[in-house]
Design a protein around this motif. Sequence first.
Motif, PDB file in Angstrom:
ATOM      1  N   ARG A   1      94.210  15.291 -55.694  1.00  0.00           N
ATOM      2  CA  ARG A   1      93.354  16.449 -55.401  1.00  0.00           C
ATOM      3  C   ARG A   1      92.313  16.189 -54.316  1.00  0.00           C
ATOM      4  NH1 ARG A   1      91.411  18.626 -60.894  1.00  0.00           N
ATOM      5  NH2 ARG A   1      93.231  19.559 -61.840  1.00  0.00           N
ATOM      6  N   TRP A   2      92.216  14.959 -53.818  1.00  0.00           N
ATOM      7  CA  TRP A   2      91.158  14.649 -52.868  1.00  0.00           C
ATOM      8  C   TRP A   2      91.321  15.327 -51.525  1.00  0.00           C
ATOM      9  CZ3 TRP A   2      86.392  13.477 -53.274  1.00  0.00           C
ATOM     10  CH2 TRP A   2      85.944  12.890 -54.450  1.00  0.00           C
ATOM     11  N   SER A   3      92.528  15.496 -51.054  1.00  0.00           N
ATOM     12  CA  SER A   3      92.705  16.171 -49.761  1.00  0.00           C
ATOM     13  C   SER A   3      92.075  17.554 -49.799  1.00  0.00           C
ATOM     14  CB  SER A   3      94.191  16.284 -49.418  1.00  0.00           C
ATOM     15  OG  SER A   3      94.717  15.016 -49.172  1.00  0.00           O
ATOM     16  N   GLU A   4      92.330  18.284 -50.857  1.00  0.00           N
ATOM     17  CA  GLU A   4      91.756  19.623 -51.014  1.00  0.00           C
ATOM     18  C   GLU A   4      90.254  19.561 -51.279  1.00  0.00           C
ATOM     19  OE1 GLU A   4      92.011  23.281 -54.203  1.00  0.00           O
ATOM     20  OE2 GLU A   4      93.792  22.066 -53.870  1.00  0.00           O
ATOM     21  N   ALA A   5      89.834  18.640 -52.137  1.00  0.00           N
ATOM     22  CA  ALA A   5      88.415  18.539 -52.494  1.00  0.00           C
ATOM     23  C   ALA A   5      87.547  18.218 -51.283  1.00  0.00           C
ATOM     24  CB  ALA A   5      88.216  17.484 -53.583  1.00  0.00           C
ATOM     25  N   LEU A   6      88.052  17.397 -50.396  1.00  0.00           N
ATOM     26  CA  LEU A   6      87.259  17.015 -49.224  1.00  0.00           C
ATOM     27  C   LEU A   6      87.047  18.165 -48.251  1.00  0.00           C
ATOM     28  CD1 LEU A   6      88.611  13.428 -48.550  1.00  0.00           C
ATOM     29  CD2 LEU A   6      86.301  14.060 -49.289  1.00  0.00           C
ATOM     30  N   LEU A   7      87.910  19.169 -48.298  1.00  0.00           N
ATOM     31  CA  LEU A   7      87.771  20.310 -47.387  1.00  0.00           C
ATOM     32  C   LEU A   7      86.466  21.071 -47.591  1.00  0.00           C
ATOM     33  CD1 LEU A   7      91.414  21.727 -47.401  1.00  0.00           C
ATOM     34  CD2 LEU A   7      90.288  20.362 -45.617  1.00  0.00           C
ATOM     35  N   SER A   8      85.901  20.994 -48.782  1.00  0.00           N
ATOM     36  CA  SER A   8      84.658  21.724 -49.065  1.00  0.00           C
ATOM     37  C   SER A   8      83.414  20.940 -48.645  1.00  0.00           C
ATOM     38  CB  SER A   8      84.573  22.067 -50.551  1.00  0.00           C
ATOM     39  OG  SER A   8      84.442  20.887 -51.324  1.00  0.00           O
ATOM     40  N   HIS A   9      83.608  19.764 -48.059  1.00  0.00           N
ATOM     41  CA  HIS A   9      82.482  18.923 -47.652  1.00  0.00           C
ATOM     42  C   HIS A   9      82.355  18.869 -46.130  1.00  0.00           C
ATOM     43  CE1 HIS A   9      81.585  17.422 -51.668  1.00  0.00           C
ATOM     44  NE2 HIS A   9      82.885  17.398 -51.870  1.00  0.00           N
ATOM     45  N   SER A  10      81.247  18.329 -45.693  1.00  0.00           N
ATOM     46  CA  SER A  10      80.989  18.205 -44.255  1.00  0.00           C
ATOM     47  C   SER A  10      81.976  17.229 -43.613  1.00  0.00           C
ATOM     48  CB  SER A  10      79.566  17.699 -44.024  1.00  0.00           C
ATOM     49  OG  SER A  10      79.469  16.333 -44.412  1.00  0.00           O
ATOM     50  N   GLU A  11      82.051  17.297 -42.311  1.00  0.00           N
ATOM     51  CA  GLU A  11      82.911  16.382 -41.553  1.00  0.00           C
ATOM     52  C   GLU A  11      82.520  14.929 -41.820  1.00  0.00           C
ATOM     53  OE1 GLU A  11      86.058  15.284 -39.131  1.00  0.00           O
ATOM     54  OE2 GLU A  11      85.575  17.262 -39.917  1.00  0.00           O
ATOM     55  N   ALA A  12      81.224  14.668 -41.913  1.00  0.00           N
ATOM     56  CA  ALA A  12      80.746  13.308 -42.163  1.00  0.00           C
ATOM     57  C   ALA A  12      81.253  12.795 -43.517  1.00  0.00           C
ATOM     58  CB  ALA A  12      79.222  13.265 -42.127  1.00  0.00           C
ATOM     59  N   VAL A  13      81.205  13.641 -44.535  1.00  0.00           N
ATOM     60  CA  VAL A  13      81.704  13.236 -45.857  1.00  0.00           C
ATOM     61  C   VAL A  13      83.217  13.029 -45.806  1.00  0.00           C
ATOM     62  CG1 VAL A  13      82.017  13.974 -48.257  1.00  0.00           C
ATOM     63  CG2 VAL A  13      79.807  14.304 -47.133  1.00  0.00           C
ATOM     64  N   ARG A  14      83.926  13.951 -45.170  1.00  0.00           N
ATOM     65  CA  ARG A  14      85.389  13.836 -45.073  1.00  0.00           C
ATOM     66  C   ARG A  14      85.795  12.531 -44.403  1.00  0.00           C
ATOM     67  NH1 ARG A  14      85.004  19.389 -43.845  1.00  0.00           N
ATOM     68  NH2 ARG A  14      85.356  19.043 -41.629  1.00  0.00           N
ATOM     69  N   GLN A  15      85.108  12.173 -43.326  1.00  0.00           N
ATOM     70  CA  GLN A  15      85.448  10.945 -42.619  1.00  0.00           C
ATOM     71  C   GLN A  15      84.961   9.704 -43.359  1.00  0.00           C
ATOM     72  OE1 GLN A  15      84.136  11.127 -38.554  1.00  0.00           O
ATOM     73  NE2 GLN A  15      85.378  12.917 -38.104  1.00  0.00           N
ATOM     74  N   GLY A  16      83.800   9.808 -43.978  1.00  0.00           N
ATOM     75  CA  GLY A  16      83.209   8.647 -44.642  1.00  0.00           C
ATOM     76  C   GLY A  16      83.868   8.265 -45.952  1.00  0.00           C
ATOM     77  N   MET A  17      84.244   9.245 -46.755  1.00  0.00           N
ATOM     78  CA  MET A  17      84.831   8.941 -48.063  1.00  0.00           C
ATOM     79  C   MET A  17      86.109   8.132 -47.938  1.00  0.00           C
ATOM     80  SD  MET A  17      83.026   9.809 -50.653  1.00  0.00           S
ATOM     81  CE  MET A  17      84.163   9.866 -52.020  1.00  0.00           C
ATOM     82  N   VAL A  18      86.969   8.502 -47.023  1.00  0.00           N
ATOM     83  CA  VAL A  18      88.248   7.802 -46.906  1.00  0.00           C
ATOM     84  C   VAL A  18      88.089   6.374 -46.378  1.00  0.00           C
ATOM     85  CG1 VAL A  18      89.582   9.931 -46.707  1.00  0.00           C
ATOM     86  CG2 VAL A  18      88.747   8.810 -44.633  1.00  0.00           C
ATOM     87  N   LEU A  19      86.927   6.039 -45.873  1.00  0.00           N
ATOM     88  CA  LEU A  19      86.665   4.678 -45.407  1.00  0.00           C
ATOM     89  C   LEU A  19      86.065   3.790 -46.488  1.00  0.00           C
ATOM     90  CD1 LEU A  19      85.210   5.470 -41.868  1.00  0.00           C
ATOM     91  CD2 LEU A  19      87.552   4.788 -42.470  1.00  0.00           C
ATOM     92  N   ARG A  20      85.724   4.380 -47.617  1.00  0.00           N
ATOM     93  CA  ARG A  20      85.121   3.607 -48.706  1.00  0.00           C
ATOM     94  C   ARG A  20      86.129   2.625 -49.290  1.00  0.00           C
ATOM     95  NH1 ARG A  20      80.636   2.542 -49.016  1.00  0.00           N
ATOM     96  NH2 ARG A  20      80.808   2.212 -51.226  1.00  0.00           N
ATOM     97  N   PRO A  21      85.708   1.391 -49.526  1.00  0.00           N
ATOM     98  CA  PRO A  21      86.610   0.440 -50.176  1.00  0.00           C
ATOM     99  C   PRO A  21      87.064   0.981 -51.536  1.00  0.00           C
ATOM    100  CG  PRO A  21      84.632  -0.665 -49.393  1.00  0.00           C
ATOM    101  CD  PRO A  21      84.402   0.818 -49.243  1.00  0.00           C
ATOM    102  N   ARG A  22      88.324   0.810 -51.841  1.00  0.00           N
ATOM    103  CA  ARG A  22      88.934   1.159 -53.120  1.00  0.00           C
ATOM    104  C   ARG A  22      89.143   2.656 -53.316  1.00  0.00           C
ATOM    105  NH1 ARG A  22      87.112  -2.098 -58.144  1.00  0.00           N
ATOM    106  NH2 ARG A  22      89.254  -1.578 -58.609  1.00  0.00           N
ATOM    107  N   PHE A  23      88.770   3.478 -52.353  1.00  0.00           N
ATOM    108  CA  PHE A  23      88.950   4.926 -52.465  1.00  0.00           C
ATOM    109  C   PHE A  23      90.362   5.300 -52.029  1.00  0.00           C
ATOM    110  CE2 PHE A  23      88.881   9.238 -50.743  1.00  0.00           C
ATOM    111  CZ  PHE A  23      88.348   9.934 -51.815  1.00  0.00           C
ATOM    112  N   ILE A  24      91.078   6.019 -52.880  1.00  0.00           N
ATOM    113  CA  ILE A  24      92.438   6.467 -52.588  1.00  0.00           C
ATOM    114  C   ILE A  24      92.471   7.989 -52.647  1.00  0.00           C
ATOM    115  CG2 ILE A  24      94.848   6.435 -53.351  1.00  0.00           C
ATOM    116  CD1 ILE A  24      93.995   3.702 -52.349  1.00  0.00           C
ATOM    117  N   ALA A  25      93.004   8.611 -51.595  1.00  0.00           N
ATOM    118  CA  ALA A  25      93.026  10.080 -51.514  1.00  0.00           C
ATOM    119  C   ALA A  25      94.449  10.621 -51.483  1.00  0.00           C
ATOM    120  CB  ALA A  25      92.252  10.543 -50.288  1.00  0.00           C
ATOM    121  N   PHE A  26      95.372   9.967 -52.195  1.00  0.00           N
ATOM    122  CA  PHE A  26      96.736  10.488 -52.305  1.00  0.00           C
ATOM    123  C   PHE A  26      97.239  10.256 -53.725  1.00  0.00           C
ATOM    124  CE2 PHE A  26      96.761   6.407 -50.080  1.00  0.00           C
ATOM    125  CZ  PHE A  26      97.574   5.621 -50.881  1.00  0.00           C
TER     126      PHE A  26
END
Length: 149
Positions: free
Chosen positions: A82-107
């Motif tokens: 659900r992360w691909s969809e969830a990130l759409l409601s956030h700012s560009e900075a959050v969208r780009q930053g979250m996927v760079l977090r260690p251990r974060f999986i968005a698939f």
Amino acid sequence: MDQTRSPHSVEARLIDWPAANKAVEAAAKDAQGLGVRVNIAVVDAAGNLAAFLRMPGAPLHSIDIAIDKAYTAASFGLPTSRWSEALLSHSEAVRQGMVLRPRFIAFGGGLPIVEAGHSIGGIGVSGGSEEQDEQCAQAGLQALGLKRT
């Protein structure tokens, strides 16, 4: 000794080892039925590894991915698919930053483990397609009598 709860703490519920093992075994049996070889991880509510199973021949890189899927699902209480969809409601900075977090999986392939409204852990599967991984994780939840949130 006073048995009352302190106003400075909260009660924590965690998945126990028999349940964690039951979930990884059920997920592996589902993967076997699908003809895929996967890695399966269950973490407790704090993200600590509670059980792990690697099917012979499962991709080696998928070991850490399975653990990180479980960690992401437990830490946010959201299926990783659900992360691909969830990130759409956030700012560009959050969208780009979250996927760079260690251990974060968005698939797909990671599901929170929720019992009676309390997050007790997460299950992550990696080695098949996203859909196969999520189906196997769902089988792990079903073995515990739980549903996907």
